[in-house]
Design a protein around this motif. Sequence first.
Motif, PDB file in Angstrom:
ATOM      1  N   ASP A   1      -7.995   8.032  10.365  1.00  0.00           N
ATOM      2  CA  ASP A   1      -8.621   7.326   9.245  1.00  0.00           C
ATOM      3  C   ASP A   1     -10.081   7.031   9.557  1.00  0.00           C
ATOM      4  O   ASP A   1     -10.971   7.221   8.722  1.00  0.00           O
ATOM      5  CB  ASP A   1      -7.900   6.000   8.968  1.00  0.00           C
ATOM      6  CG  ASP A   1      -6.529   6.183   8.346  1.00  0.00           C
ATOM      7  OD1 ASP A   1      -6.175   7.331   8.014  1.00  0.00           O
ATOM      8  OD2 ASP A   1      -5.815   5.185   8.192  1.00  0.00           O
TER       9      ASP A   1
ATOM     10  N   GLN B   1     -10.790   9.738   0.355  1.00  0.00           N
ATOM     11  CA  GLN B   1      -9.411   9.474  -0.027  1.00  0.00           C
ATOM     12  C   GLN B   1      -8.537   9.520   1.222  1.00  0.00           C
ATOM     13  O   GLN B   1      -8.535  10.517   1.944  1.00  0.00           O
ATOM     14  CB  GLN B   1      -8.923  10.503  -1.046  1.00  0.00           C
ATOM     15  CG  GLN B   1      -9.697  10.469  -2.356  1.00  0.00           C
ATOM     16  CD  GLN B   1      -9.135  11.429  -3.390  1.00  0.00           C
ATOM     17  OE1 GLN B   1      -8.317  12.289  -3.071  1.00  0.00           O
ATOM     18  NE2 GLN B   1      -9.581  11.286  -4.628  1.00  0.00           N
ATOM     19  N   ILE B   2      -7.816   8.428   1.456  1.00  0.00           N
ATOM     20  CA  ILE B   2      -6.911   8.341   2.593  1.00  0.00           C
ATOM     21  C   ILE B   2      -5.496   8.555   2.088  1.00  0.00           C
ATOM     22  O   ILE B   2      -4.970   7.751   1.311  1.00  0.00           O
ATOM     23  CB  ILE B   2      -7.005   6.965   3.287  1.00  0.00           C
ATOM     24  CG1 ILE B   2      -8.451   6.662   3.708  1.00  0.00           C
ATOM     25  CG2 ILE B   2      -6.064   6.911   4.483  1.00  0.00           C
ATOM     26  CD1 ILE B   2      -8.974   7.499   4.839  1.00  0.00           C
ATOM     27  N   TYR B   3      -4.879   9.651   2.500  1.00  0.00           N
ATOM     28  CA  TYR B   3      -3.496   9.946   2.108  1.00  0.00           C
ATOM     29  C   TYR B   3      -2.561   9.489   3.222  1.00  0.00           C
ATOM     30  O   TYR B   3      -2.723   9.876   4.378  1.00  0.00           O
ATOM     31  CB  TYR B   3      -3.310  11.434   1.841  1.00  0.00           C
ATOM     32  CG  TYR B   3      -3.942  11.877   0.544  1.00  0.00           C
ATOM     33  CD1 TYR B   3      -3.198  11.921  -0.634  1.00  0.00           C
ATOM     34  CD2 TYR B   3      -5.290  12.229   0.483  1.00  0.00           C
ATOM     35  CE1 TYR B   3      -3.778  12.307  -1.833  1.00  0.00           C
ATOM     36  CE2 TYR B   3      -5.879  12.613  -0.713  1.00  0.00           C
ATOM     37  CZ  TYR B   3      -5.115  12.651  -1.860  1.00  0.00           C
ATOM     38  OH  TYR B   3      -5.695  13.026  -3.053  1.00  0.00           O
ATOM     39  N   THR B   4      -1.612   8.656   2.846  1.00  0.00           N
ATOM     40  CA  THR B   4      -0.698   8.106   3.832  1.00  0.00           C
ATOM     41  C   THR B   4       0.726   8.160   3.289  1.00  0.00           C
ATOM     42  O   THR B   4       0.985   8.834   2.295  1.00  0.00           O
ATOM     43  CB  THR B   4      -1.124   6.664   4.189  1.00  0.00           C
ATOM     44  OG1 THR B   4      -0.239   6.131   5.169  1.00  0.00           O
ATOM     45  CG2 THR B   4      -1.168   5.765   2.967  1.00  0.00           C
TER      46      THR B   4
ATOM     47  N   VAL C   1      -2.099  -0.052  -1.494  1.00  0.00           N
ATOM     48  CA  VAL C   1      -2.035  -1.311  -0.761  1.00  0.00           C
ATOM     49  C   VAL C   1      -1.142  -2.272  -1.545  1.00  0.00           C
ATOM     50  O   VAL C   1      -1.353  -2.482  -2.735  1.00  0.00           O
ATOM     51  CB  VAL C   1      -3.443  -1.921  -0.586  1.00  0.00           C
ATOM     52  CG1 VAL C   1      -3.366  -3.243   0.179  1.00  0.00           C
ATOM     53  CG2 VAL C   1      -4.366  -0.937   0.135  1.00  0.00           C
TER      54      VAL C   1
ATOM     55  N   VAL D   1      -1.620  -0.107   6.574  1.00  0.00           N
ATOM     56  CA  VAL D   1      -2.037   0.899   5.601  1.00  0.00           C
ATOM     57  C   VAL D   1      -3.289   1.615   6.074  1.00  0.00           C
ATOM     58  O   VAL D   1      -3.390   2.842   6.008  1.00  0.00           O
ATOM     59  CB  VAL D   1      -2.280   0.245   4.221  1.00  0.00           C
ATOM     60  CG1 VAL D   1      -2.792   1.274   3.227  1.00  0.00           C
ATOM     61  CG2 VAL D   1      -0.991  -0.383   3.711  1.00  0.00           C
ATOM     62  N   LEU D   2      -4.277   0.861   6.565  1.00  0.00           N
ATOM     63  CA  LEU D   2      -5.520   1.451   7.051  1.00  0.00           C
ATOM     64  C   LEU D   2      -5.861   0.869   8.418  1.00  0.00           C
ATOM     65  O   LEU D   2      -5.627  -0.314   8.680  1.00  0.00           O
ATOM     66  CB  LEU D   2      -6.676   1.171   6.090  1.00  0.00           C
ATOM     67  CG  LEU D   2      -6.699   1.932   4.768  1.00  0.00           C
ATOM     68  CD1 LEU D   2      -7.870   1.460   3.916  1.00  0.00           C
ATOM     69  CD2 LEU D   2      -6.787   3.427   4.996  1.00  0.00           C
TER      70      LEU D   2
ATOM     71  N   ARG E   1     -10.315   5.154  -1.226  1.00  0.00           N
ATOM     72  CA  ARG E   1      -9.113   5.069  -2.058  1.00  0.00           C
ATOM     73  C   ARG E   1      -7.895   5.428  -1.213  1.00  0.00           C
ATOM     74  O   ARG E   1      -7.926   6.392  -0.437  1.00  0.00           O
ATOM     75  CB  ARG E   1      -9.221   6.025  -3.254  1.00  0.00           C
ATOM     76  CG  ARG E   1      -8.123   5.808  -4.308  1.00  0.00           C
ATOM     77  CD  ARG E   1      -8.292   6.766  -5.468  1.00  0.00           C
ATOM     78  NE  ARG E   1      -9.545   6.585  -6.189  1.00  0.00           N
ATOM     79  CZ  ARG E   1      -9.726   5.700  -7.169  1.00  0.00           C
ATOM     80  NH1 ARG E   1      -8.724   4.920  -7.529  1.00  0.00           N
ATOM     81  NH2 ARG E   1     -10.885   5.608  -7.779  1.00  0.00           N
ATOM     82  N   VAL E   2      -6.823   4.649  -1.351  1.00  0.00           N
ATOM     83  CA  VAL E   2      -5.583   4.891  -0.611  1.00  0.00           C
ATOM     84  C   VAL E   2      -4.562   5.505  -1.558  1.00  0.00           C
ATOM     85  O   VAL E   2      -4.276   4.951  -2.623  1.00  0.00           O
ATOM     86  CB  VAL E   2      -5.019   3.582  -0.027  1.00  0.00           C
ATOM     87  CG1 VAL E   2      -3.733   3.861   0.746  1.00  0.00           C
ATOM     88  CG2 VAL E   2      -6.046   2.913   0.872  1.00  0.00           C
TER      89      VAL E   2
END
Length: 407
Positions: free
Chosen positions: A142, A158-161, A166, A198-199, A215-216
């Motif tokens: 991240d 964009q963070i894809y998890t 959140v 989450v991050l 953006r998550v």
Amino acid sequence: MGSPERIREVARRVARFAREGHQLVVVPSAMAGETNRLLALAREVNPDPSPRELDVIASTGEQVSIGLLALALQHLGLEARSYTGWQVPILTDGAHTKARILAIEEERIRGDLMAGRVVIVAGFQGIDDDDNITTLGRGGSDTTGVALAAALKADECQIYTDVDGVYTTDPRIVPEARRLSTVTFEEMLELASLGSKVLQIRSVEFAGKYKVKLRVLSSFTDVESTDMGTLITFEEDENMEQAIISGIAFNRDEAKITVLGVPDRPGIAYGILGPIAEANIEVDMIIQNASTQGLTDFSFTVNRPDYKRAMQILKDKVAPAIGARGVEGDDRIAKVSLVGIGMRTHAGIAAKMFGALAGDGINIQMISTSEIKTSVVVDEKYMELAVRVLHRTFELDKEPVQEKMKA
């Protein structure tokens, strides 16, 4: 990135954006479980491995991922090129296993983007001044992604998890937890620092410092999904003023240490925490009791993996040097925190929190507050109960008033 099929799914998602005309830099993590496998293998060979060699080993997980993703994109007809951290290069300090990014030389990436290629960069890793491979610690992919977005002045990161945004708290503990459409960077920074998984906190720090739009989203939604996840914003909006509390963070990866019978004189806090800092051990909450007959007790919390090392330093070096009576520790505690920008203008939040916990027989061991958060340390066995009680008390399952009116 858990399997070949998941990698192909990521490739299809990337291809969709590329065919829409976007220039893309992708930062994948290692395949699921791979980093743990590699570290376990290292400790099987040597129970006390050197941090430098651990970084050499752990960094290979991401190297496999970037190569596989590049191949998957090429199979879809896209030009793609992968880079390890040292090939970019991503320059870091020399703190092995928890290095910090100092600079990114992005010229090679820009050249590939201008040539129409998708660039894939290994997350979690970099290189120091002595050309040693370094890693950034867990969640470092991240951080790499946000740092690259900052260096390249990207339109959005964009963070894809494995979650679709959140939430007010972990839905596995509170099924009624609600996904937030927006959250401020200030709140996200607190949530990340207080235990929200989450991050990674350094990714939020980078995003806030360089104003990276973040953006998550979930990597498990359909490739064509229009789900917008959670947007992390720089400014409060009208709706946020209605939500006193945005979320509840928790962290069971905590330990408490108390140095007993400490002489109450200037410089004693540095005498205790200086050697801890020199050992690269992070300290969180700190409490010094009132002095009695010139002596006091000094308590603080550290990450649980650092607990034994911190105790050893205090017993062997610190306590004899400052004349302390002894050192006590507890590695079965947890931290539970309320976070919300609305706390600035609403009195009585802490009292309401303490009352709710007391009503369910949960004892508070330590307290820490700021403008937008209140944290307490409790016995680990009460952590999940505390989260559920507070989520219910502050009605976090309900939409803020203005959002209801708009719906």
